[in-house]
Motif scaffolding. Structure first.
Motif, mmCIF file in Angstrom:
data_model
loop_
_atom_site.group_PDB
_atom_site.id
_atom_site.type_symbol
_atom_site.label_atom_id
_atom_site.label_comp_id
_atom_site.label_asym_id
_atom_site.label_seq_id
_atom_site.Cartn_x
_atom_site.Cartn_y
_atom_site.Cartn_z
ATOM 1 N N ASP A 1 -65.978 -54.265 29.468
ATOM 2 C CA ASP A 1 -66.835 -54.071 28.294
ATOM 3 C C ASP A 1 -66.477 -52.771 27.575
ATOM 4 O OD1 ASP A 1 -68.297 -56.395 28.903
ATOM 5 O OD2 ASP A 1 -69.693 -55.267 30.167
ATOM 6 N N LEU A 2 -66.256 -51.729 28.348
ATOM 7 C CA LEU A 2 -65.960 -50.422 27.768
ATOM 8 C C LEU A 2 -64.620 -50.419 27.038
ATOM 9 C CD1 LEU A 2 -67.225 -48.166 30.684
ATOM 10 C CD2 LEU A 2 -68.138 -48.197 28.358
ATOM 11 N N THR A 3 -63.630 -51.067 27.613
ATOM 12 C CA THR A 3 -62.329 -51.099 26.941
ATOM 13 C C THR A 3 -62.400 -51.912 25.653
ATOM 14 O OG1 THR A 3 -61.603 -53.004 28.272
ATOM 15 C CG2 THR A 3 -61.054 -50.811 29.103
ATOM 16 N N GLN A 4 -63.186 -52.988 25.683
ATOM 17 C CA GLN A 4 -63.330 -53.801 24.470
ATOM 18 C C GLN A 4 -64.107 -53.053 23.388
ATOM 19 O OE1 GLN A 4 -65.128 -57.422 25.895
ATOM 20 N NE2 GLN A 4 -63.170 -58.301 26.567
ATOM 21 N N ALA A 5 -65.172 -52.350 23.786
ATOM 22 C CA ALA A 5 -66.012 -51.655 22.817
ATOM 23 C C ALA A 5 -65.306 -50.449 22.213
ATOM 24 C CB ALA A 5 -67.320 -51.218 23.473
ATOM 25 N N THR A 6 -64.549 -49.739 23.038
ATOM 26 C CA THR A 6 -63.892 -48.522 22.558
ATOM 27 C C THR A 6 -62.515 -48.790 21.969
ATOM 28 O OG1 THR A 6 -62.908 -48.095 24.753
ATOM 29 C CG2 THR A 6 -65.086 -47.123 24.290
ATOM 30 N N GLY A 7 -61.922 -49.943 22.328
ATOM 31 C CA GLY A 7 -60.560 -50.215 21.888
ATOM 32 C C GLY A 7 -59.530 -49.400 22.628
ATOM 33 N N VAL A 8 -59.909 -48.888 23.806
ATOM 34 C CA VAL A 8 -59.039 -48.019 24.593
ATOM 35 C C VAL A 8 -58.782 -48.667 25.945
ATOM 36 C CG1 VAL A 8 -58.762 -45.723 25.614
ATOM 37 C CG2 VAL A 8 -60.002 -45.987 23.443
ATOM 38 N N GLU A 9 -57.534 -48.668 26.385
ATOM 39 C CA GLU A 9 -57.192 -49.276 27.668
ATOM 40 C C GLU A 9 -57.740 -48.452 28.829
ATOM 41 O OE1 GLU A 9 -55.864 -52.241 28.078
ATOM 42 O OE2 GLU A 9 -55.901 -52.445 25.894
ATOM 43 N N ARG A 10 -57.940 -49.130 29.952
ATOM 44 C CA ARG A 10 -58.576 -48.493 31.106
ATOM 45 C C ARG A 10 -57.892 -47.203 31.558
ATOM 46 N NH1 ARG A 10 -60.852 -51.675 36.329
ATOM 47 N NH2 ARG A 10 -61.675 -52.894 34.590
ATOM 48 N N PRO A 11 -56.558 -47.163 31.697
ATOM 49 C CA PRO A 11 -55.936 -45.899 32.144
ATOM 50 C C PRO A 11 -56.252 -44.713 31.231
ATOM 51 C CG PRO A 11 -54.358 -47.707 32.265
ATOM 52 C CD PRO A 11 -55.551 -48.226 31.517
ATOM 53 N N ALA A 12 -56.290 -44.977 29.924
ATOM 54 C CA ALA A 12 -56.590 -43.897 28.981
ATOM 55 C C ALA A 12 -58.046 -43.470 29.089
ATOM 56 C CB ALA A 12 -56.262 -44.333 27.556
ATOM 57 N N LEU A 13 -58.937 -44.440 29.312
ATOM 58 C CA LEU A 13 -60.350 -44.099 29.496
ATOM 59 C C LEU A 13 -60.550 -43.267 30.758
ATOM 60 C CD1 LEU A 13 -62.501 -47.267 28.628
ATOM 61 C CD2 LEU A 13 -62.489 -45.066 27.466
ATOM 62 N N TYR A 14 -59.900 -43.673 31.848
ATOM 63 C CA TYR A 14 -59.970 -42.905 33.081
ATOM 64 C C TYR A 14 -59.469 -41.481 32.856
ATOM 65 C CZ TYR A 14 -61.188 -46.560 36.481
ATOM 66 O OH TYR A 14 -61.841 -47.515 37.209
ATOM 67 N N SER A 15 -58.365 -41.367 32.138
ATOM 68 C CA SER A 15 -57.772 -40.061 31.886
ATOM 69 C C SER A 15 -58.707 -39.165 31.078
ATOM 70 C CB SER A 15 -56.438 -40.232 31.150
ATOM 71 O OG SER A 15 -55.891 -38.966 30.807
ATOM 72 N N ALA A 16 -59.372 -39.741 30.096
ATOM 73 C CA ALA A 16 -60.222 -38.949 29.205
ATOM 74 C C ALA A 16 -61.594 -38.651 29.798
ATOM 75 C CB ALA A 16 -60.386 -39.681 27.875
ATOM 76 N N PHE A 17 -62.160 -39.605 30.519
ATOM 77 C CA PHE A 17 -63.559 -39.466 30.941
ATOM 78 C C PHE A 17 -63.779 -39.528 32.445
ATOM 79 C CE2 PHE A 17 -63.724 -41.560 26.690
ATOM 80 C CZ PHE A 17 -64.338 -40.534 25.996
ATOM 81 N N GLY A 18 -62.789 -39.940 33.209
ATOM 82 C CA GLY A 18 -63.017 -40.160 34.625
ATOM 83 C C GLY A 18 -63.572 -41.550 34.856
ATOM 84 N N ASN A 19 -64.401 -41.707 35.887
ATOM 85 C CA ASN A 19 -64.918 -43.044 36.203
ATOM 86 C C ASN A 19 -66.115 -43.406 35.323
ATOM 87 O OD1 ASN A 19 -67.038 -41.541 37.221
ATOM 88 N ND2 ASN A 19 -66.501 -41.882 39.377
ATOM 89 N N LYS A 20 -66.677 -44.568 35.565
ATOM 90 C CA LYS A 20 -67.785 -45.063 34.743
ATOM 91 C C LYS A 20 -69.004 -44.146 34.829
ATOM 92 C CE LYS A 20 -70.995 -48.946 34.732
ATOM 93 N NZ LYS A 20 -71.318 -50.232 35.360
ATOM 94 N N GLU A 21 -69.290 -43.638 36.004
ATOM 95 C CA GLU A 21 -70.432 -42.733 36.162
ATOM 96 C C GLU A 21 -70.250 -41.473 35.320
ATOM 97 O OE1 GLU A 21 -72.317 -39.823 39.570
ATOM 98 O OE2 GLU A 21 -71.648 -41.822 40.203
ATOM 99 N N ALA A 22 -69.057 -40.908 35.351
ATOM 100 C CA ALA A 22 -68.793 -39.705 34.555
ATOM 101 C C ALA A 22 -68.904 -40.006 33.063
ATOM 102 C CB ALA A 22 -67.409 -39.157 34.886
ATOM 103 N N LEU A 23 -68.447 -41.175 32.656
ATOM 104 C CA LEU A 23 -68.531 -41.562 31.248
ATOM 105 C C LEU A 23 -69.990 -41.739 30.835
ATOM 106 C CD1 LEU A 23 -67.428 -42.395 28.541
ATOM 107 C CD2 LEU A 23 -66.832 -44.636 29.497
ATOM 108 N N PHE A 24 -70.804 -42.325 31.713
ATOM 109 C CA PHE A 24 -72.221 -42.485 31.385
ATOM 110 C C PHE A 24 -72.902 -41.131 31.231
ATOM 111 C CE2 PHE A 24 -76.699 -42.783 32.470
ATOM 112 C CZ PHE A 24 -77.122 -43.794 31.622
ATOM 113 N N ARG A 25 -72.564 -40.204 32.097
ATOM 114 C CA ARG A 25 -73.159 -38.868 31.998
ATOM 115 C C ARG A 25 -72.782 -38.207 30.675
ATOM 116 N NH1 ARG A 25 -75.153 -36.701 36.865
ATOM 117 N NH2 ARG A 25 -74.791 -38.014 38.694
ATOM 118 N N ARG A 26 -71.538 -38.383 30.252
ATOM 119 C CA ARG A 26 -71.108 -37.853 28.956
ATOM 120 C C ARG A 26 -71.857 -38.547 27.822
ATOM 121 N NH1 ARG A 26 -65.702 -35.934 28.586
ATOM 122 N NH2 ARG A 26 -65.985 -35.968 26.312
#
Length: 203
Positions: free
Chosen positions: A32-57
């Motif tokens: 869902d996150l990759t579709q909504a942001t238009g960003v592939e999973r490796p790049a999301l991990y690199s920028a935000f860490g895991n899903k919990e870290a992204l939610f906190r942000r």
């Protein structure tokens, strides 16, 4: 030299905010996150860490960008004005976006399982900080005579938070802004007043 990031981090974070706001924490997958942001999973991990870290942000961004009316409300002259601003601004925010109604924090935590206890705890802690600020503001109002000497500031702060959170749940269930504002008016109708000129009423 590291590879230059090829997406706008702020735009991706805003998209994540909307997604968590609509579906809650457990209702959002990395797909869902990759579709909504238009960003592939490796790049999301690199920028935000895991899903919990992204939610906190995302939660921090929500508080900063959407709840910015709270600090301003706390500076209003009387406790009743403070509460009025908080309730009516909340009613507007909870119904502003048809595809993600309610409150990100409430939506994010209501359906959390034991596996996501850190997320539930983070949301609870964030709300608790808001309640402390409200209690401290009411204590000042009590000292100024804006609230009666018998006022229980902790109970008043808990009451306001309960109304705000209840309105968020009602908005998620489809209640209109008009109805939420009627709830706000009902809550304000019983607000206690002191004997100072701040209250706007004769002693």
């Amino acid at each position: 030299m590291g590879r230059k990031r090829e997406f706008d981090v702020d735009q991706a974070l805003d998209a994540a905010v909307c997604l968590f706001w609509r579906n809650g924490y457990e209702g959002v997958s990395y797909t869902d996150l990759t579709q909504a942001t238009g960003v592939e999973r490796p790049a999301l991990y690199s920028a935000f860490g895991n899903k919990e870290a992204l939610f906190r942000r995302a939660l921090a961004r929500y508080y900063e960008h959407y709840l910015d009316f709270v600090p301003a409300a706390l500076e209003l002259p009387t406790s009743r004005e403070v509460v009025e601003r908080l309730l009516f601004k909340s009613a507007e925010l909870h119904t502003r976006y048809p595809d993600h109604k309610g409150c990100l924090g409430i939506n994010g935590a209501l359906a959390c399982s034991d596996d996501t206890e850190p997320i539930r705890r983070a949301v609870i802690d964030a709300r608790a900080e808001g309640e402390v600020s409200l209690r401290e503001r009411f204590e000042r109002a009590k000292q100024e005579g804006d609230l009666p000497e018998t006022a229980n500031c902790a109970a008043l702060a808990a009451f306001v938070m309960a109304v705000v959170h209840g309105m968020a749940v009602q908005a998620k269930a489809g209640f209109s802004r008009d109805m939420l504002e009627a709830v706000a008016e009902q809550a304000l109708s019983t607000w206690p007043t002191g004997n100072s000129t701040l209250s706007g009423k004769p002693s």
